[in-house]
Design an enzyme around this catalytic site. Structure first.
Site, PDB file in Angstrom:
ATOM      1  N   PHE A 171       0.920  -1.350  -0.025  1.00  0.00           N
ATOM      2  CA  PHE A 171       0.096  -0.042   0.068  1.00  0.00           C
ATOM      3  C   PHE A 171       0.836   1.013  -0.070  1.00  0.00           C
ATOM      4  O   PHE A 171       1.727   1.614   1.129  1.00  0.00           O
ATOM      5  CB  PHE A 171      -0.914   0.218   1.261  1.00  0.00           C
ATOM      6  CG  PHE A 171      -1.954   1.331   1.309  1.00  0.00           C
ATOM      7  CD1 PHE A 171      -2.997   1.163   0.202  1.00  0.00           C
ATOM      8  CD2 PHE A 171      -1.598   2.479   1.787  1.00  0.00           C
ATOM      9  CE1 PHE A 171      -3.747   2.134   0.350  1.00  0.00           C
ATOM     10  CE2 PHE A 171      -2.332   3.625   1.646  1.00  0.00           C
ATOM     11  CZ  PHE A 171      -3.726   3.504   1.078  1.00  0.00           C
ATOM     12  N   ASP A 211       9.433   2.877   1.781  1.00  0.00           N
ATOM     13  CA  ASP A 211       8.267   3.699   2.014  1.00  0.00           C
ATOM     14  C   ASP A 211       7.956   3.461   3.696  1.00  0.00           C
ATOM     15  O   ASP A 211       7.601   2.454   4.230  1.00  0.00           O
ATOM     16  CB  ASP A 211       7.038   3.084   1.313  1.00  0.00           C
ATOM     17  CG  ASP A 211       5.710   3.763   1.565  1.00  0.00           C
ATOM     18  OD1 ASP A 211       5.807   4.391   2.821  1.00  0.00           O
ATOM     19  OD2 ASP A 211       4.828   3.663   1.083  1.00  0.00           O
ATOM     20  N   LYS A 236       2.659  10.969   6.829  1.00  0.00           N
ATOM     21  CA  LYS A 236       1.748  10.756   8.054  1.00  0.00           C
ATOM     22  C   LYS A 236       2.078  11.443   9.305  1.00  0.00           C
ATOM     23  O   LYS A 236       1.963  12.636   9.451  1.00  0.00           O
ATOM     24  CB  LYS A 236       1.438   9.301   8.217  1.00  0.00           C
ATOM     25  CG  LYS A 236       0.764   8.602   7.281  1.00  0.00           C
ATOM     26  CD  LYS A 236       0.311   7.478   7.530  1.00  0.00           C
ATOM     27  CE  LYS A 236      -0.831   6.857   6.310  1.00  0.00           C
ATOM     28  NZ  LYS A 236      -1.842   7.403   5.901  1.00  0.00           N
TER      29      LYS A 236
END
Length: 419
Positions: A160, A245, A274
């Site tokens: 993801f 990531d 985030k």
């Protein structure tokens, strides 16, 4: 600073919380005027402090999702809120057409945290991933000498990395990619955790490997020991860039600053997001050394809001919190305790648990209700969690959570498994 600061809390309670008329009305109103691309739990949150939030019904809920790791430092962290308030009243946007006085500090702070030379700020995690993909392709053409239009990037099944057309094109989630093609070429997807599959996918046109050190959306899947070191080795052997990531796994979530740190692996490119915005606003960044970053020239990539003064002020404050080491240590200590608690859940209802630090994926045993149903039961017990897949629940509480709150949350979880 204290790691817990909420001034008021309704106290722990076993009573079940019904959906009130006010909550139902607000949900119905939102349903009428918004796109239906989410199916949120039936709660409407009005305020938050630390690991707790309060709904419009006046009930306090323990948040053990933390905005998919965007709220690593909890809701309304006082240091971050103070910096944001000060900056909002001073300067919020210039665009990158001009320089501003927060930009150099932010880039230097993130570069120092990552041990890299240069930083390219963006806004969302998906933008940072797209930036890294463009950077890798440009490097492949300019430095490695791959023929124009032939660059390939290896990705992993179960990944993801966002929801852009390029990213969902190499997703293996049918919900993410169904109905959105055709997709850009240039990606090869292999099984996550298998170095042999990765090695077989590398060709003369491969320029990079994109990997999540721990797969969050897939259910907090931790790769086999040595996998990340193996990815690093294969990249070195074949002259490839390793793109990590760390949007969900980084910035203290797993007990180290980055999840790659657990294997002493340093990727060529860090992809951050985030928690870099402290749960206040979207902030993302790509960090790399000059030999990689300098393949980009003016006009080839950018963002109006990327690296804006407000984002830079908050992002620098986040780096300063991480440099204390307090949050990484809390994640290590409380994470160990969390996994001890989860291991005590009944085996006939929980198949297995996995994770690292304050991050866990909980697979429900066969025959149990769906993960969504269990999350709805948790909501009634004042705990906010999220299903990752039909049979998996993910736990990612803010790093400021208390030990007693973790105990209480897992007790509620055990109770919810019982119906």
């Amino acid at each position: 600073m204290a790691v817990r600061w909420q001034s008021e809390q309704s106290g722990h309670s076993d009573r079940l919380v019904p959906v009130t008329a006010a909550t139902a009305a607000e949900i119905e109103r939102a349903d009428r005027c918004s796109a239906h691309n989410y199916s949120p739990l039936p709660v409407v949150i009005a305020s938050g402090s630390g690991a707790w939030v309060r709904g419009i019904d006046g009930v306090d809920y323990l948040d053990v999702l933390a905005g998919y790791s965007a709220l690593n430092f909890g809701h309304a962290h006082p240091d971050l809120v103070a910096v944001a308030r000060d900056q909002i009243g001073t300067l919020t946007l210039t665009s990158r057409a001009f320089q501003h006085d927060r930009f150099s500090d932010f880039c230097a702070d993130v570069a120092r945290l990552c041990g890299k030379d240069a930083v390219l700020p963006m806004n969302t995690g998906a933008e940072a991933v797209e930036t890294a993909l463009k950077l890798a392709r440009k490097w492949g053409y300019d430095v490695k000498g791959v023929p124009d239009g032939r660059a390939e990037i290896v990705t992993c099944a179960g990944n993801f990395h966002g929801r852009t057309i390029a990213v969902v094109g190499f997703s293996t989630d049918p919900d993410a990619r169904g109905g959105f093609g055709p997709f850009p070429p240039g990606f090869r997807t292999v099984d996550y955790g298998r170095l042999d599959a990765l090695a077989d996918a590398i060709t003369e046109h491969t320029v990079a490997v994109l990997v999540e050190p721990i797969q969050g959306e897939a259910g907090v899947r931790v790769p086999p020991d040595g996998y990340l070191a193996g990815v690093r080795r294969l990249c070195d052997e074949h002259g490839l860039l390793m793109l990590a990531d760390e949007i969900q796994s980084g910035l203290g979530r797993t007990g180290d600053t980055f999840a790659c740190d657990h294997e002493n692996v340093v990727p060529d490119v860090y992809i951050l997001g985030k928690a870099l915005g402290g749960g206040i606003l979207p902030v993302s960044a790509v960090a790399a050394n000059r030999d990689v970053m300098d393949v980009l020239h003016p006009g080839q990539h950018g963002s109006t809001f990327g690296g804006n003064p407000l984002a830079c002020a908050v992002g620098s404050a986040v780096v300063k919190l991480l440099e204390t080491g307090v949050y990484q240590q809390r994640s290590r200590d409380l994470g160990r305790y969390l996994h001890e608690l989860l291991a005590q859940l009944p085996a006939d209802r929980v198949g297995r648990t996995r994770g690292r630090g304050l991050w866990a994926g909980i697979d429900l045993a066969p025959g149990q209700p769906s993960a969504r149903t269990v999350c709805e039961r948790l909501l009634a017990r004042r705990v906010l969690a999220k299903d990752a897949h039909e049979g998996t629940i993910r736990i990612a509480p803010p790093l400021v959570i208390d030990r007693d709150d973790l105990t209480w949350a897992v007790e509620r979880f055990a109770d919810a498994l019982g119906g």
